[in-house]
Motif scaffolding. Structure first.
Motif, PDB file in Angstrom:
ATOM      1  N   ARG A 242       0.860  -1.188   0.000  1.00 23.69           N
ATOM      2  CA  ARG A 242       0.000   0.000   0.000  1.00 23.69           C
ATOM      3  C   ARG A 242       0.892   1.232   0.000  1.00 23.69           C
ATOM      4  N   ARG A 243       0.268   2.365  -0.186  1.00 24.22           N
ATOM      5  CA  ARG A 243       1.002   3.632  -0.171  1.00 24.22           C
ATOM      6  C   ARG A 243       1.586   3.879   1.213  1.00 24.22           C
ATOM      7  N   GLY A 244       2.818   4.369   1.229  1.00 30.14           N
ATOM      8  CA  GLY A 244       3.476   4.686   2.481  1.00 30.14           C
ATOM      9  C   GLY A 244       3.216   6.123   2.903  1.00 30.14           C
ATOM     10  N   PRO A 245       3.761   6.532   4.055  1.00 26.78           N
ATOM     11  CA  PRO A 245       3.487   7.864   4.600  1.00 26.78           C
ATOM     12  C   PRO A 245       4.000   9.022   3.743  1.00 26.78           C
ATOM     13  N   HIS A 246       4.984   8.781   2.881  1.00 30.36           N
ATOM     14  CA  HIS A 246       5.520   9.851   2.024  1.00 30.36           C
ATOM     15  C   HIS A 246       5.058   9.727   0.575  1.00 30.36           C
ATOM     16  N   PHE A 247       4.101   8.845   0.304  1.00 32.76           N
ATOM     17  CA  PHE A 247       3.657   8.663  -1.075  1.00 32.76           C
ATOM     18  C   PHE A 247       3.106   9.962  -1.663  1.00 32.76           C
ATOM     19  N   ASP A 248       2.369  10.717  -0.880  1.00 39.81           N
ATOM     20  CA  ASP A 248       1.785  11.967  -1.381  1.00 39.81           C
ATOM     21  C   ASP A 248       2.847  12.955  -1.860  1.00 39.81           C
ATOM     22  N   ASP A 249       4.073  12.837  -1.316  1.00 40.22           N
ATOM     23  CA  ASP A 249       5.151  13.739  -1.740  1.00 40.22           C
ATOM     24  C   ASP A 249       5.504  13.544  -3.217  1.00 40.22           C
ATOM     25  N   ILE A 250       5.387  12.305  -3.698  1.00 44.16           N
ATOM     26  CA  ILE A 250       5.815  11.991  -5.060  1.00 44.16           C
ATOM     27  C   ILE A 250       4.656  12.033  -6.065  1.00 44.16           C
ATOM     28  N   VAL A 251       3.441  12.197  -5.587  1.00 44.31           N
ATOM     29  CA  VAL A 251       2.267  12.197  -6.466  1.00 44.31           C
ATOM     30  C   VAL A 251       2.376  13.234  -7.596  1.00 44.31           C
ATOM     31  N   PRO A 252       2.776  14.489  -7.350  1.00 39.88           N
ATOM     32  CA  PRO A 252       2.863  15.442  -8.471  1.00 39.88           C
ATOM     33  C   PRO A 252       3.811  14.968  -9.583  1.00 39.88           C
ATOM     34  N   LEU A 253       4.942  14.408  -9.214  1.00 41.93           N
ATOM     35  CA  LEU A 253       5.891  13.906 -10.211  1.00 41.93           C
ATOM     36  C   LEU A 253       5.308  12.710 -10.964  1.00 41.93           C
TER      37      LEU A 253
ATOM     38  N   ARG B 207       2.170  12.125 -11.469  1.00 41.19           N
ATOM     39  CA  ARG B 207       1.086  12.619 -12.341  1.00 41.19           C
ATOM     40  C   ARG B 207       1.644  13.182 -13.650  1.00 41.19           C
ATOM     41  N   VAL B 208       2.785  13.854 -13.581  1.00 44.47           N
ATOM     42  CA  VAL B 208       3.417  14.369 -14.797  1.00 44.47           C
ATOM     43  C   VAL B 208       3.787  13.201 -15.710  1.00 44.47           C
ATOM     44  N   ILE B 209       4.386  12.172 -15.141  1.00 41.17           N
ATOM     45  CA  ILE B 209       4.762  11.002 -15.941  1.00 41.17           C
ATOM     46  C   ILE B 209       3.523  10.339 -16.522  1.00 41.17           C
ATOM     47  N   ASP B 210       2.510  10.152 -15.702  1.00 38.60           N
ATOM     48  CA  ASP B 210       1.279   9.498 -16.150  1.00 38.60           C
ATOM     49  C   ASP B 210       0.572  10.320 -17.229  1.00 38.60           C
ATOM     50  N   ASP B 211       0.502  11.626 -17.043  1.00 40.23           N
ATOM     51  CA  ASP B 211      -0.182  12.499 -17.998  1.00 40.23           C
ATOM     52  C   ASP B 211       0.536  12.583 -19.344  1.00 40.23           C
ATOM     53  N   HIS B 212       1.863  12.421 -19.334  1.00 42.14           N
ATOM     54  CA  HIS B 212       2.653  12.600 -20.552  1.00 42.14           C
ATOM     55  C   HIS B 212       3.292  11.303 -21.041  1.00 42.14           C
TER      56      HIS B 212
END
Length: 108
Positions: free
Chosen positions: A81-92, A94-99
């Motif tokens: 499952r997602r760890g406690p710092h997963f939200d830190d990497i979400v913006p990066l 999302r960029v990879i996923d979107d592009h």
């Protein structure tokens, strides 16, 4: 994330996504409908030695991502499952996923 826990640095985020298998796993967690995702042999790239991949995942990639706080085992390493710092990497992520279609090479 609270103010007492420092976030994951950008350099650490780049290190986390540096290897294609870690990137795929983190992207799978990003797009999962729940906060967890089972490791699946079906996600291996064609021509991949699945036995070697599993060894690398369990002995190298999963422990690294766990130390970074990006993942946590959900009872065992077959279900994470997602760890406690997963939200830190979400913006990066999302960029990879979107592009994804515009990025070349072994992005995914």
């Amino acid at each position: 994330m609270n103010d007492e826990t420092p976030g994951l640095s950008f350099d650490s985020q780049l290190a986390a996504i540096q290897h294609v298998e870690r990137r795929q796993l983190l992207l799978a967690l990003l797009t999962a409908t729940s906060s967890g995702s089972a490791l699946d042999d079906g996600r291996a790239r064609p021509g991949t030695d699945v036995r070697k991949l599993k060894l690398q995942m369990y002995h190298v990639h999963l422990p690294k991502l766990e130390r970074m706080g990006l993942i946590e085992p959900n009872g065992n390493w077959y279900d994470i499952r997602r760890g406690p710092h997963f939200d830190d990497i979400v913006p990066l992520l999302r960029v990879i996923d979107d592009h994804e279609k515009r990025l070349t090479g072994d992005v995914l």
